[in-house]
Design a protein around this motif. Structure first.
Motif, mmCIF file in Angstrom:
data_model
loop_
_atom_site.group_PDB
_atom_site.id
_atom_site.type_symbol
_atom_site.label_atom_id
_atom_site.label_comp_id
_atom_site.label_asym_id
_atom_site.label_seq_id
_atom_site.Cartn_x
_atom_site.Cartn_y
_atom_site.Cartn_z
ATOM 1 N N THR A 216 -63.714 57.286 65.894
ATOM 2 C CA THR A 216 -62.547 57.554 65.031
ATOM 3 C C THR A 216 -61.255 57.637 65.850
ATOM 4 N N THR A 217 -61.359 58.054 67.117
ATOM 5 C CA THR A 217 -60.128 58.020 67.941
ATOM 6 C C THR A 217 -59.783 56.570 68.300
ATOM 7 N N GLN A 218 -60.801 55.728 68.457
ATOM 8 C CA GLN A 218 -60.516 54.296 68.694
ATOM 9 C C GLN A 218 -59.807 53.693 67.483
ATOM 10 N N LEU A 219 -60.321 54.001 66.282
ATOM 11 C CA LEU A 219 -59.676 53.468 65.067
ATOM 12 C C LEU A 219 -58.215 53.918 65.013
ATOM 13 N N THR A 220 -57.996 55.187 65.315
ATOM 14 C CA THR A 220 -56.644 55.756 65.251
ATOM 15 C C THR A 220 -55.720 55.051 66.245
ATOM 16 N N LEU A 221 -56.185 54.944 67.483
ATOM 17 C CA LEU A 221 -55.333 54.335 68.514
ATOM 18 C C LEU A 221 -55.128 52.845 68.236
ATOM 19 N N LEU A 222 -56.182 52.183 67.756
ATOM 20 C CA LEU A 222 -56.055 50.746 67.469
ATOM 21 C C LEU A 222 -55.086 50.492 66.322
ATOM 22 N N ALA A 223 -55.056 51.384 65.331
ATOM 23 C CA ALA A 223 -54.067 51.231 64.250
ATOM 24 C C ALA A 223 -52.667 51.281 64.859
ATOM 25 N N CYS A 224 -52.454 52.211 65.783
ATOM 26 C CA CYS A 224 -51.136 52.331 66.435
ATOM 27 C C CYS A 224 -50.848 51.095 67.295
ATOM 28 N N ILE A 225 -51.855 50.625 68.018
ATOM 29 C CA ILE A 225 -51.648 49.446 68.875
ATOM 30 C C ILE A 225 -51.272 48.228 68.022
ATOM 31 N N MET A 226 -51.965 48.037 66.911
ATOM 32 C CA MET A 226 -51.676 46.861 66.082
ATOM 33 C C MET A 226 -50.287 46.972 65.451
ATOM 34 N N LEU A 227 -49.888 48.206 65.095
ATOM 35 C CA LEU A 227 -48.524 48.401 64.572
ATOM 36 C C LEU A 227 -47.500 48.076 65.664
ATOM 37 N N LYS A 228 -47.823 48.479 66.892
ATOM 38 C CA LYS A 228 -46.907 48.200 68.009
ATOM 39 C C LYS A 228 -46.825 46.681 68.263
ATOM 40 N N LEU A 229 -47.958 46.002 68.203
ATOM 41 C CA LEU A 229 -47.938 44.539 68.415
ATOM 42 C C LEU A 229 -47.113 43.868 67.316
ATOM 43 N N ALA A 230 -47.236 44.381 66.088
ATOM 44 C CA ALA A 230 -46.455 43.815 64.977
ATOM 45 C C ALA A 230 -44.968 44.016 65.250
ATOM 46 N N GLU A 231 -44.623 45.194 65.739
ATOM 47 C CA GLU A 231 -43.212 45.474 66.046
ATOM 48 C C GLU A 231 -42.718 44.533 67.158
ATOM 49 N N LEU A 232 -43.539 44.374 68.196
ATOM 50 C CA LEU A 232 -43.142 43.490 69.304
ATOM 51 C C LEU A 232 -43.020 42.036 68.833
ATOM 52 N N ALA A 233 -43.844 41.679 67.842
ATOM 53 C CA ALA A 233 -43.795 40.308 67.315
ATOM 54 C C ALA A 233 -42.722 40.179 66.234
ATOM 55 N N LYS A 234 -41.977 41.266 66.037
ATOM 56 C CA LYS A 234 -40.877 41.295 65.045
ATOM 57 C C LYS A 234 -41.366 41.010 63.616
ATOM 58 N N VAL A 235 -42.526 41.559 63.323
ATOM 59 C CA VAL A 235 -43.081 41.387 61.980
ATOM 60 C C VAL A 235 -42.759 42.635 61.167
ATOM 61 N N GLU A 236 -42.332 42.431 59.947
ATOM 62 C CA GLU A 236 -42.086 43.591 59.092
ATOM 63 C C GLU A 236 -43.372 43.943 58.360
ATOM 64 N N VAL A 237 -43.888 45.127 58.620
ATOM 65 C CA VAL A 237 -45.150 45.533 57.989
ATOM 66 C C VAL A 237 -44.848 46.170 56.629
ATOM 67 N N ASN A 238 -45.469 45.635 55.609
ATOM 68 C CA ASN A 238 -45.322 46.179 54.248
ATOM 69 C C ASN A 238 -45.782 47.626 54.185
ATOM 70 N N GLY A 239 -44.998 48.487 53.592
ATOM 71 C CA GLY A 239 -45.420 49.887 53.426
ATOM 72 C C GLY A 239 -45.510 50.633 54.745
ATOM 73 N N TYR A 240 -44.680 50.237 55.719
ATOM 74 C CA TYR A 240 -44.739 50.801 57.076
ATOM 75 C C TYR A 240 -44.605 52.330 57.068
ATOM 76 N N ASP A 241 -43.620 52.841 56.319
ATOM 77 C CA ASP A 241 -43.361 54.288 56.355
ATOM 78 C C ASP A 241 -44.534 55.085 55.815
ATOM 79 N N GLN A 242 -45.114 54.588 54.729
ATOM 80 C CA GLN A 242 -46.268 55.269 54.135
ATOM 81 C C GLN A 242 -47.444 55.274 55.120
ATOM 82 N N LEU A 243 -47.612 54.134 55.758
ATOM 83 C CA LEU A 243 -48.709 54.002 56.714
ATOM 84 C C LEU A 243 -48.525 54.993 57.866
ATOM 85 N N LEU A 244 -47.310 55.035 58.398
ATOM 86 C CA LEU A 244 -47.021 55.941 59.508
ATOM 87 C C LEU A 244 -47.241 57.399 59.085
#
Ligand code: M6R
Length: 358
Positions: free
Chosen positions: A158-186
């Motif tokens: 479950t800590t891997q899932l948690t960290l991987l969710a953050c990593i994928m959000l970070k990769l999306a940010e670096l790729a300049k992708v706008e994630v739908n529902g970002y604030d709710q997700l965070l």
């Protein structure tokens, strides 16, 4: 020390709210804080590979799903034992992500070395500081699960899932992708420790459901989309500690073969936390009930079927995070099935905590 728990697995299940909180420490403000990845030039990345074994492989499948949703880069998840002997077109434009609790798994380590040789960019997600994998990867991000003693992985997952969710959000940010529902997700990522805490109180219910397996030799887990990742992990947990034969299927694949296995009393554990496909899963479940299955449904709020006798609801949470609370229930299910059968929960037969040989 077991801190008053009968087994390490029970202690480690109970520790999850705390270790998830630790894993998230200093990682979230109004965006993901991950300075380790700030210099990663996503425009140079043409392919992403996720490589791991066992439970860590399931965590990688989760990240692969998020990556597919958010990134327009081909992303592939491969078990390390397959990857190291396969012919994957890895080069300096590949980003290879290795997930390993111990950081010592032989196949994962070999795959990492092979990717380094091909000049790929390598990132490791590890739980053990200064482990072999963490020393060799270009960058390591740590889960903060603390020592995991039970062979069956719970808090590491479950800590891997948690960290991987953050990593994928970070990769999306670096790729300049706008994630739908970002604030709710965070918001829901931040609230994970409390969400997981609330799941620990559902143990009695899962204990009762686990007793359905008393006279059974098999159990079938079904789900769609992200629920499929959770059922893979739920089935692995059950088989490794309680020795009940357990298989996980995509719910939509049932009628292509596995439904032939369903007979009066067969236990089916179904997940319907992904609302957009829940009605499809419910009709697959009803098909198993028509053939006599005894179904336990783990579902999101608002998902409904009158035909299913045993239903348990997870708290309201972003669908991309639903696998975390669902996993806690599946861990408790496996735990109580194993305890009921008198199995050695912490030291299952034939298994080692760290697989350092091929
Ligand atoms: O240490 P690792 O995460 O690399 O270990 C990989 C697998 O051996 C491990 O996740 C295994 O599947 C679990 N102990 C199962 O609960």
């Amino acid at each position: 020390q077991k801190n008053g728990y009968e087994t390490f697995m029970e202690k480690e299940i109970a520790e999850q709210p705390f270790v998830i909180k630790e894993t998230l420490r200093s990682r979230i403000e109004d965006h993901i804080l991950m300075p380790e990845l700030d210099d990663l030039a996503m425009e140079d990345i043409h392919a992403i590979y996720m490589i791991a074994c066992g439970t860590a492989y399931h965590a990688s499948l989760y990240a692969q799903y998020l990556g597919r949703e958010w990134l327009s880069i081909p992303i592939q998840c491969v078990p390390a034992s397959e990857f190291r002997y396969g012919n994957y077109p890895v080069d300096e434009h590949s980003l290879c992500l290795f997930v390993s609790q111990s950081g010592e798994t032989a196949d994962t380590l070999a795959a990492l070395k092979a990717c380094k040789k091909k000049n790929a960019k390598t990132i490791a997600v590890c739980n053990v500081l200064d482990s072999s994998i963490s020393r060799i990867a270009d960058t390591t991000l740590y889960t903060c699960a603390g020592p995991e003693i039970a062979v069956a992985s719970t808090k590491a997952y479950t800590t891997q899932l948690t960290l991987l969710a953050c990593i994928m959000l970070k990769l999306a940010e670096l790729a300049k992708v706008e994630v739908n529902g970002y604030d709710q997700l965070l918001h829901d990522v931040k609230a994970l420790p409390e969400t997981i805490e609330s799941m620990l109180g559902m143990e009695e219910q899962m204990k009762e459901y686990a007793s359905f397996l008393k006279e059974q030799h098999d159990a079938y887990f079904i789900g769609r989309q992200l629920d499929y990742v959770s059922v893979l992990e739920g089935a692995l947990k059950l088989k490794e500690i309680s020795y009940v034969h357990a298989d996980a299927y995509y719910a939509g694949e049932l009628k292509h073969g596995p439904i032939a296995l369903i007979e009066e009393g067969t236990v089916v554990i179904a997940l319907a936390t992904q609302k957009d496909v829940a009605s499809k899963t419910i009709s697959n479940i009803e098909e198993t009930i028509a053939r006599g299955a005894n179904v336990i449904l783990i579902k999101a709020k608002g998902v409904h079927s009158d035909k299913i006798a045993h239903q348990i609801e997870i708290p309201d949470i972003h669908p991309y995070l639903a696998c975390l609370p669902a996993t806690i229930l599946l861990q408790q299910f496996a735990l109580w099935s194993a305890k009921e059968k008198g199995c050695n929960v912490d030291q299952p037969r034939n298994l080692a905590k760290s697989v350092t040989v091929e």
